[in-house]
Design an enzyme around this catalytic site. Structure first.
Site, PDB file in Angstrom:
ATOM      1  CG  ASP A 331      19.596  22.610  -4.048  1.00  0.00           C
ATOM      2  OD1 ASP A 331      19.434  21.977  -5.106  1.00  0.00           O
ATOM      3  OD2 ASP A 331      18.656  23.058  -3.360  1.00  0.00           O
ATOM      4  CD  GLU A 362      19.941  23.534  -8.726  1.00  0.00           C
ATOM      5  OE1 GLU A 362      19.190  22.908  -9.480  1.00  0.00           O
ATOM      6  OE2 GLU A 362      19.642  23.785  -7.545  1.00  0.00           O
TER       7      GLU A 362
END
Ligand code: CA
Length: 642
Positions: A331, A362
């Protein structure tokens, strides 16, 4: 006087205090040893409890300070099953804290537990191995609770929303015995990896009353312990561990590798176990003392500090080793540093083989962050410079095909956006080379996707942009067509493939873009809808099966783009791409994406076969020689030449 930031960022601090050994509580028949890294503490007290919550400590003792800021206490007893916490006194303040290195805990994770992990292993665990790798990695993003919550899924009541639902492998729609749901459904689809949304222990759902609220779980509390609300008994520390392992074992047995969504960039709140143990060390500050908030969650983990990097690396290796996890989705990876990501990649490779464990994330942040000088963020800008087996979600594909996620009304190639042709060409080659929005060293770095848990579902985005009435529950031919074209483009791009669970059946959240704490009824997988929209799911299924047979698309090497022999804009909104498919049963493949409202005639020489069109993605199962045909409006044509 130097401030905390200078001190903790300094090489001198790392040199003096970096500790390479194991931390946490380790027990065996010979005894139990507690080790806590707390270099700034002046005293550390250990408290032992019979239970995971409530009750007073039955024993209390001081740990002794050893080298490198490590505090230690040993007992000749095997304390398996005993709960514990610490009181750490540093900078004049005493703070109660659970063990940041804990591997088991009580209710709501506020007290740690000594655990003999061997006794948490399900039957046959020592023989558990992941299924063989397939020609393509196709990742399916799932939330544990969303997966089995709907009554229509036919799961036994006591396992709905739990890890144990993944051990129910023959569930059917309303128990009709005919229409598979859950594991059976996903198996038919042909995905290779299941990516679990946060399953480490998070804070936002009360484990005493899991039905009282819903959350995606991006709020870490205990990094090395499974979330308790998905277990059948969160009060007994060993239960969540065993049930998690049973889930992984079942997924492996059913042909899926398991990827875990990990959130090392921030914690639930800044007052975490890490902060209470070594105040200020694990979080980034600005030079003026302000807290760095690139996550938008109030704190950024300082991944570049050596013991923080070790903490994250140890955690990743622990999940891979103890829970047999096959990959990690980071994340806000852009908040972590490239050095750490490279180390994680190398250490996983050294233990399990090159590229066996997937690593991707990400490649962005929510806001700017205050990373120490000399380090680089693992973001889009630095992606191509990293190991080619470190991947990133490609927003270029996502937004080019169906419009930006930042603006609900914006359109992409399939839903009426103009001048998107070049973005589609870049997407086909996995954005390899220098591009403004994204650039990768090889398709192995690229995760192609249309939707994930964030932002509108594909279906909702298409309804929002194509249907003035915004009827999310009507399966209109127009939206279905656009959805099939979007999928056909996304899943014929070089790179790895990813989809949000339910995307294949037109999953809707009624147009809501951020449902992280919305009701479970909005978030749950709707198995009735799955069967109502079965034809769309079959279209996805055919695309995945076809994909696995096409080396032109599966090639992950840095030279994969050389397979693109020719690309051409046939008319505005209609493009064709010719690829070298050496290694497959067709020599070449031709992709035609027609997003325009006009049929596009195609003139072909001899030897072409129709593999898929806008209606049917299974045509390749039989031979369909073609010499002339049309690419219908808003549809795809995929051809192969022998
Ligand atoms: Ca929890």
């Amino acid at each position: 006087m130097e401030n905390l930031r200078q001190r903790f960022n300094s090489k001198r601090f790392a040199k003096q205090y970096h500790y390479n050994g194991a931390l946490g509580a380790v027990c065996s028949s010979e005894g139990t040893t507690f080790r806590l890294w707390a270099p700034t503490a002046v005293s550390v007290e250990l408290r032992l409890y019979q239970k995971g919550h409530g009750v007073s400590p039955y024993f209390q003792t001081a740990l002794s300070r050893q080298g490198r800021g490590v505090w230690v206490w040993s007992s000749p007893q095997n304390l398996d099953g005993v709960y514990y916490d610490y009181v750490v006194t540093a900078q004049g303040v005493s703070r109660e804290t659970a063990d940041p290195y804990a591997r088991a805990c009580g209710l709501n994770g506020s007290r740690s537990m000594v655990i003999d992990l061997f006794r948490t292993n399900p039957k046959g665990w020592e023989r558990d191995v992941p299924p063989a790798r397939q020609p393509e990695d196709i990742i399916y993003e799932l939330h544990v609770r969303e997966f089995s919550w709907a009554e229509s899924g036919g799961f036994p009541k006591k396992v709905r929303g739990k890890y144990k639902a993944f051990c129910c492998t023959d569930t059917t729609l309303h128990n009709d015995g005919a229409h598979p749901t859950g594991i059976g459904w996903i198996k038919q689809l042909g995905v290779t990896h299941v990516q679990l949304m946060p399953v480490f222990d998070y804070a936002s759902v009360d484990e005493e009353n899991p039905e009282g609220s819903f959350n995606w779980g991006y709020d870490p509390l205990n990094y090395n312990i499974p979330e308790g609300s998905y277990s059948t008994d969160p009060t007994r520390g060993e239960v969540r561990i065993r049930e998690f392992k049973e889930m992984v074992q079942s997924l492996h047995q059913n042909g899926f590798r398991v990827v875990m969504d990990v959130v090392y960039n921030h914690t639930y709140h800044r007052d975490s176990w890490l902060e209470r143990t070594v105040p200020g060390y694990y979080y980034r500050q600005y030079p003026d003392g302000r807290i760095s908030d690139g996550s938008g969650c109030g704190n950024d983990i300082a991944s570049e500090r050596s013991m923080c990097a070790k903490y994250i690396l140890d955690s990743v290796l622990y999940w891979a080793e103890e829970y047999h996890i096959d990959g990690f989705r980071f994340d806000l990876m852009g908040l972590l540093d490239t050095q750490l990501m490279e180390t994680i990649r190398k250490e996983l490779d050294a233990r399990w083989g090159r590229g066996e464990k997937l690593v991707y994330g990400e490649p962005w942040t929510a806001w700017e962050t205050s990373m120490a000088r000399g380090f680089q963020q693992a973001d889009k800008k630095h992606l191509a410079g990293m190991d080619p087996e470190i991947g990133a979600f490609c927003d270029g594909v996502r937004d080019g095909i169906k419009g930006s996620v930042m603006d609900a009304a914006s359109r992409g190639f399939v839903n009426g956006g103009r001048r998107k042709e070049n973005e589609i060409f870049h997407s086909i080659s996995g954005w390899c080379g220098k591009h403004r929005r994204f650039s990768a060293a090889a398709p192995s770095q690229v995760i192609n996707y249309l939707s994930c848990h964030d932002d509108m579902t594909v279906w909702d985005k298409l309804v929002f942009t194509l249907d003035p009435q915004k009827q999310y529950d009507v399966f209109s031919p127009q939206v279905l067509r656009a959805n099939r074209l979007a999928a056909a483009i996304c899943f014929t791009c070089q790179g790895r493939l990813f989809l949000l669970s339910g995307e294949e059946f037109g999953r809707t959240k009624e147009g809501e873009a951020n449902t992280y704490c919305a009701s479970i009824t909005l978030n749950r997988l709707d198995w009735e809808r799955a069967w109502q929209n079965r034809e769309l799911a079959e279209y996805y299924q055919g695309l995945f099966a076809l994909r696995k047979t096409l080396p032109a698309l599966c090639d992950k090497s840095g030279t994969a783009w050389e397979r693109i022999l020719q690309q051409e804009i046939l008319r505005p909104g209609c493009v064709q791409v010719l690829l070298d498919n050496t290694g497959g049963s067709y020599r070449q493949i031709l992709l035609v994406y027609n997003a325009s409202q006009t049929p596009q005639p195609l003139l072909l020489e001899d030897g072409w076969f129709l593999l898929a069109d806008g209606e049917n993605s299974f045509l390749w199962q039989e031979e369909h020689p073609v010499s002339q045909l049309k690419a219908e409006p808003v549809s795809v044509v995929i051809l192969g030449k022998k």
